[in-house]
Scaffold this active site. Structure first.
Site, PDB file in Angstrom:
ATOM      1  N   ARG A 138       0.843  -1.191   0.000  1.00 20.81           N
ATOM      2  CA  ARG A 138       0.000   0.000   0.000  1.00 20.81           C
ATOM      3  C   ARG A 138       0.881   1.245   0.000  1.00 20.81           C
ATOM      4  NH1 ARG A 138      -3.388  -2.871  -1.580  1.00 20.81           N
ATOM      5  NH2 ARG A 138      -5.454  -3.287  -0.727  1.00 20.81           N
ATOM      6  N   GLU A 156      -5.079   6.598  -5.010  1.00 26.81           N
ATOM      7  CA  GLU A 156      -5.373   5.905  -6.271  1.00 26.81           C
ATOM      8  C   GLU A 156      -6.827   6.149  -6.651  1.00 26.81           C
ATOM      9  OE1 GLU A 156      -4.325   1.762  -5.947  1.00 26.81           O
ATOM     10  OE2 GLU A 156      -2.362   2.227  -5.154  1.00 26.81           O
ATOM     11  N   HIS A 190      -1.295  -0.480  -9.883  1.00 24.96           N
ATOM     12  CA  HIS A 190      -1.959  -1.459  -8.998  1.00 24.96           C
ATOM     13  C   HIS A 190      -2.425  -2.687  -9.795  1.00 24.96           C
ATOM     14  CE1 HIS A 190      -4.032  -1.670  -4.839  1.00 24.96           C
ATOM     15  NE2 HIS A 190      -3.815  -2.898  -5.301  1.00 24.96           N
TER      16      HIS A 190
END
Ligand code: NAD
Ligand code: 3PG
Length: 313
Positions: free
Chosen positions: A237, A266, A285
């Site tokens: 993360r 994000e 991601h």
């Protein structure tokens, strides 16, 4: 049963997970996640259940949901950091996730980032595309030390793969899995995270984002604890790393590179500070986004939801 499905990889990848979901007789609505709190608030009460990715399930969203029909949250993926679990408990909304189904894909992505950086594939690709034949010198990976912080599903899988390609492996976790360590004798568990900061050429993060782990990689760590100018890899993360300290650390050569699949915000903001900085590689991601992993993860998310419904009836 009205279900809101927001994970794009689930929607965009045909496979057994979709077959399972669409054979349940649910009415499924789709949105393209991640969905923010303000977008969820006006609609959430219309759904009995959600299969969600990194959408913002704040207390306000959950409260609004249960004022209507919301009963179940099935997270597609591992990290639960965007769901207020305390609020879910308070409002009796059970939450499930998908542990230990995407570690192969994520650990492969870690190695892909590492090989790309060490052999300058990203630079050489762009250079050749522009008609040049400039040749960079890279680094070997065999023989280097990797320090894995968080020896859970992904960390363990990466430890095995890193060992197989001849890296020396150090691992740190708040929980010591004796059985894994006994079966993987060349994974060296260190009792202090500082040993990783001191001895690793490559550091890879595999722990959840919690208030305790936020900015784990702090200015203090970057400037005073890293000893070998390591490459830092983050597929966990974005909030685990203090981005501004990291940029300063890269400029001062405290680190050699930052290879990340995740950002503090994000999707990426236009003014994302890490964008365009030398020696940083960012992927959007995609660590668990393979056809294989999406089907495993998606199937588990649907099965989890079916179980929640069965249990409650
Ligand atoms: N990029 C991606 O697509 C992707 C995919 C999967 C997971 N993730 C992220 O990666 C994280 C790890 O995934 P996983 O499947 O290995 O999770 P996991 O739950 O199996 O492992 C997490 C490990 O971190 C350890 N841990 C927790 N707090 C710690 C601390 N303060 N210090 C050291 N260790 C600590 C836990 O004991 C556990 O062993 C997830 O939380 C998720 O946020 C990202
Ligand atoms: O928590 C996870 O498992 C990963 O971050 C993947 O989540 P996503 O597929 O929702 O991005």
């Amino acid at each position: 049963m009205k279900v809101l499905l927001t994970t794009t990889s689930f929607q965009d990848t045909p496979g057994v997970h979709q077959d399972l979901l669409y054979s349940q007789g649910f009415k499924v609505d789709t949105l393209r996640g991640p969905i923010l709190e303000e977008e969820l608030l006006p609609i959430i009460q219309n759904y009995d259940a959600v299969i969600c990715g990194d959408d913002e399930y704040t207390e306000a969203v959950i409260k609004k949901g249960v004022e209507g029909n919301l009963k179940f949250i099935s997270k597609y993926g591992v990290g639960l950091d965007r769901i207020d679990l305390e609020a879910a408990k308070k409002y009796n909304v059970p939450v499930t996730n998908c542990p230990a189904v995407n570690q192969v894909s994520v650990s492969e992505h870690v190695l892909a980032l590492l090989f790309t950086f060490e052999r300058n594939i990203h630079l050489q690709y762009n250079s050749v595309q522009s008609g040049s034949w400039k040749r960079w010198i890279g680094h070997e990976i065999e023989g280097k030390t990797i320090g894995i912080i968080g020896l859970g599903a992904v960390g363990k899988e990466l430890a095995k793969k890193a060992d197989a390609i001849g890296m020396k492996v150090l691992g740190f976790d708040v929980f010591k899995d004796e059985e894994f360590l006994a079966n993987n004798g060349r994974v060296n568990f260190v009792n202090s995270i500082n040993d990783i900061y001191k001895d690793a050429d490559v550091i890879s993060l595999h722990l959840p984002h919690t208030p305790k782990t936020e900015h784990l990689i702090s200015r203090e760590v970057i400037f005073n604890k890293l000893k070998k100018q390591p490459i830092l890899i983050n597929t966990a993360r974005g909030m685990l790393v203090d981005s501004l300290a990291l940029i300063d650390g890269l400029k001062e050569r405290k680190l050699r590179g930052y290879l990340t699949d995740v950002l503090s915000h994000e999707p990426m903001l236009e003014d994302e500070v890490l964008r365009g900085v030398d020696n940083i590689i960012i992927t959007p991601h995609v660590g668990s986004r393979t056809y294989e992993s999406v089907q495993r993860q998606g199937t588990m998310a649907v099965k989890n939801l079916i179980q929640l419904i069965t249990k409650s009836s």
